[in-house]
Design a protein around this motif. Structure first.
Motif, PDB file in Angstrom:
ATOM      1  N   UNK A 114       0.795  -1.221   0.000  1.00  0.00           N
ATOM      2  CA  UNK A 114       0.000   0.000   0.000  1.00  0.00           C
ATOM      3  C   UNK A 114       0.826   1.269   0.000  1.00  0.00           C
ATOM      4  N   UNK A 115       2.152   1.153  -0.116  1.00  0.00           N
ATOM      5  CA  UNK A 115       3.018   2.330  -0.083  1.00  0.00           C
ATOM      6  C   UNK A 115       3.217   2.933  -1.459  1.00  0.00           C
ATOM      7  N   UNK A 116       4.067   3.955  -1.504  1.00  0.00           N
ATOM      8  CA  UNK A 116       4.389   4.621  -2.765  1.00  0.00           C
ATOM      9  C   UNK A 116       5.622   3.960  -3.361  1.00  0.00           C
ATOM     10  N   UNK A 117       5.490   3.436  -4.552  1.00  0.00           N
ATOM     11  CA  UNK A 117       6.563   2.655  -5.154  1.00  0.00           C
ATOM     12  C   UNK A 117       7.845   3.456  -5.303  1.00  0.00           C
ATOM     13  N   UNK A 118       7.734   4.728  -5.721  1.00  0.00           N
ATOM     14  CA  UNK A 118       8.936   5.536  -5.925  1.00  0.00           C
ATOM     15  C   UNK A 118       9.668   5.773  -4.612  1.00  0.00           C
ATOM     16  N   UNK A 119       8.913   5.990  -3.540  1.00  0.00           N
ATOM     17  CA  UNK A 119       9.528   6.199  -2.230  1.00  0.00           C
ATOM     18  C   UNK A 119      10.214   4.918  -1.763  1.00  0.00           C
ATOM     19  N   UNK A 120       9.519   3.786  -1.927  1.00  0.00           N
ATOM     20  CA  UNK A 120      10.105   2.504  -1.550  1.00  0.00           C
ATOM     21  C   UNK A 120      11.412   2.258  -2.295  1.00  0.00           C
TER      22      UNK A 120
ATOM     23  N   UNK B  51      29.675   4.533  -4.075  1.00  0.00           N
ATOM     24  CA  UNK B  51      29.258   3.449  -4.963  1.00  0.00           C
ATOM     25  C   UNK B  51      29.005   4.016  -6.354  1.00  0.00           C
ATOM     26  N   UNK B  52      29.402   3.270  -7.358  1.00  0.00           N
ATOM     27  CA  UNK B  52      29.128   3.673  -8.725  1.00  0.00           C
ATOM     28  C   UNK B  52      27.720   3.283  -9.143  1.00  0.00           C
ATOM     29  N   UNK B  53      27.294   3.818 -10.263  1.00  0.00           N
ATOM     30  CA  UNK B  53      25.946   3.535 -10.749  1.00  0.00           C
ATOM     31  C   UNK B  53      25.768   2.045 -11.022  1.00  0.00           C
ATOM     32  N   UNK B  54      26.785   1.402 -11.571  1.00  0.00           N
ATOM     33  CA  UNK B  54      26.677  -0.031 -11.874  1.00  0.00           C
ATOM     34  C   UNK B  54      26.515  -0.846 -10.590  1.00  0.00           C
TER      35      UNK B  54
ATOM     36  N   UNK C  98      23.288  -3.121  -9.540  1.00  0.00           N
ATOM     37  CA  UNK C  98      23.410  -4.535  -9.202  1.00  0.00           C
ATOM     38  C   UNK C  98      22.763  -4.832  -7.852  1.00  0.00           C
ATOM     39  N   UNK C  99      22.985  -3.976  -6.871  1.00  0.00           N
ATOM     40  CA  UNK C  99      22.457  -4.227  -5.526  1.00  0.00           C
ATOM     41  C   UNK C  99      20.948  -4.020  -5.441  1.00  0.00           C
ATOM     42  N   UNK C 100      20.439  -3.105  -6.219  1.00  0.00           N
ATOM     43  CA  UNK C 100      19.005  -2.810  -6.142  1.00  0.00           C
ATOM     44  C   UNK C 100      18.180  -3.570  -7.168  1.00  0.00           C
ATOM     45  N   UNK C 101      18.813  -4.008  -8.257  1.00  0.00           N
ATOM     46  CA  UNK C 101      18.067  -4.664  -9.325  1.00  0.00           C
ATOM     47  C   UNK C 101      17.270  -3.697 -10.166  1.00  0.00           C
ATOM     48  N   UNK C 102      17.564  -2.409 -10.069  1.00  0.00           N
ATOM     49  CA  UNK C 102      16.839  -1.393 -10.838  1.00  0.00           C
ATOM     50  C   UNK C 102      17.601  -1.037 -12.107  1.00  0.00           C
ATOM     51  N   UNK C 103      16.849  -0.638 -13.149  1.00  0.00           N
ATOM     52  CA  UNK C 103      17.480  -0.143 -14.369  1.00  0.00           C
ATOM     53  C   UNK C 103      18.261   1.128 -14.055  1.00  0.00           C
ATOM     54  N   UNK C 104      19.363   1.337 -14.758  1.00  0.00           N
ATOM     55  CA  UNK C 104      20.171   2.534 -14.518  1.00  0.00           C
ATOM     56  C   UNK C 104      19.375   3.810 -14.779  1.00  0.00           C
ATOM     57  N   UNK C 105      18.503   3.775 -15.769  1.00  0.00           N
ATOM     58  CA  UNK C 105      17.693   4.969 -16.068  1.00  0.00           C
ATOM     59  C   UNK C 105      16.768   5.304 -14.900  1.00  0.00           C
ATOM     60  N   UNK C 106      16.194   4.273 -14.272  1.00  0.00           N
ATOM     61  CA  UNK C 106      15.351   4.481 -13.086  1.00  0.00           C
ATOM     62  C   UNK C 106      16.196   4.988 -11.928  1.00  0.00           C
ATOM     63  N   UNK C 107      17.350   4.394 -11.747  1.00  0.00           N
ATOM     64  CA  UNK C 107      18.255   4.788 -10.666  1.00  0.00           C
ATOM     65  C   UNK C 107      18.649   6.253 -10.776  1.00  0.00           C
TER      66      UNK C 107
ATOM     67  N   UNK D 266      17.029   8.735 -12.002  1.00  0.00           N
ATOM     68  CA  UNK D 266      15.932   9.612 -11.577  1.00  0.00           C
ATOM     69  C   UNK D 266      15.801   9.609 -10.052  1.00  0.00           C
ATOM     70  N   UNK D 267      15.905   8.419  -9.447  1.00  0.00           N
ATOM     71  CA  UNK D 267      15.821   8.334  -7.987  1.00  0.00           C
ATOM     72  C   UNK D 267      16.987   9.065  -7.326  1.00  0.00           C
ATOM     73  N   UNK D 268      18.180   8.888  -7.875  1.00  0.00           N
ATOM     74  CA  UNK D 268      19.360   9.542  -7.311  1.00  0.00           C
ATOM     75  C   UNK D 268      19.272  11.058  -7.433  1.00  0.00           C
ATOM     76  N   UNK D 269      18.656  11.546  -8.499  1.00  0.00           N
ATOM     77  CA  UNK D 269      18.473  12.999  -8.637  1.00  0.00           C
ATOM     78  C   UNK D 269      17.605  13.540  -7.510  1.00  0.00           C
TER      79      UNK D 269
END
Length: 242
Positions: free
Chosen positions: A18-24, A40-43, A47-56, A58-61
């Motif tokens: 029931x949470x917000x996916x982007x926040x999670x 930590x580098x983007x790669x 690897x640790x999060x399993x997220x696409x670099x493009x998604x990462x 945006x989250x990192x910004x």
């Protein structure tokens, strides 16, 4: 159309119902930093999060805007100053009693025996917190009492993780728990496990005591579970299996 991931990322597996996916996802990115990591580098983050670099990116910004991460000149990321500020706020409001006592109460409820939290006090150990068994025949140690550091399950655990030598202490370090009958008093049995904080720091010993005739082998698993829960509550990792 945006492509769908073939399988759930680690971040999505740990999402709040029931949470917000982007926040999670953003919070999971922060949790990717482990003890010993400076940057930590983007790669590595991908690897640790399993997220696409493009998604990462945006989250990192967003995390960088909130000063929760900083981007260094070499393109690598580190935790930002806002993390330190939040830690200071948390530390100022932290109550050890508020964390320890619920775990002790649950252990007493599960076993109907007495539970305590011991810390080093020079040549002794201090019973810092205590919850009594509901049964009239019990160990009558009270919070604030000083006990031997070289006798009793709790004392043995504190000595073991302070570097004491000997077969017993090595066994405690190997197994993360000790069960002793009659070590402090002929009528008392005890089971104790270490409790760890951040960086593997020993915070104390979680101990269950009972009259010798009521000792039960199942207490071992109960104490291990409670020590694992309390270590996690204090920001540590309990490295032993149940």
């Amino acid at each position: 159309m945006p492509r769908k991931a073939a399988q759930l990322s680690e971040a999505d597996k740990h999402a709040a119902p029931g949470g917000a996916a982007a926040v999670d996802r953003a919070l999971f990115v922060l949790s990717a930093f482990r003890l010993g990591d400076t940057t930590l580098g983007l790669a590595e983050l991908a690897q640790r999060s399993g997220l696409y670099k493009s998604t990462l990116l945006r989250l990192l910004a967003s995390l960088e805007h909130a000063r929760l991460v900083v981007r260094h000149g070499d393109g690598r990321y580190g935790l930002g100053p806002e993390v330190a500020r939040l830690h200071a706020v948390y530390a100022a409001s932290f109550s050890l009693e508020a964390v320890v006592m619920p775990v002790l109460r649950q252990l007493v409820q599960d076993t109907r025996e007495s539970a305590a939290f011991h810390v080093d006090q020079g040549e002794h150990r201090l019973c810092l917190y205590r919850v009594d068994s509901p049964q009239p025949v019990r160990d009558h140690i009270r919070a604030g009492d000083l006990l031997p550091r070289n006798r009793g399950a709790g004392g043995r655990v504190l000595r073991a993780f302070s570097g004491a030598r000997g077969e017993l202490y090595q066994k405690i370090r190997d197994e993360g728990v000790v069960e002793l009958v009659g070590d402090r008093s002929p009528d008392i049995a005890g089971v104790s496990s270490p409790v760890f904080g951040p960086g593997g720091e020993l915070k104390g010993a979680l101990t269950l005591t009972c009259p010798t005739p009521r000792f039960d082998a199942s207490f071992r698993a109960s104490v291990l579970r409670a020590a694992r829960v309390l270590s996690a509550e204090l920001g540590g990792v309990f490295p032993y299996p149940d």
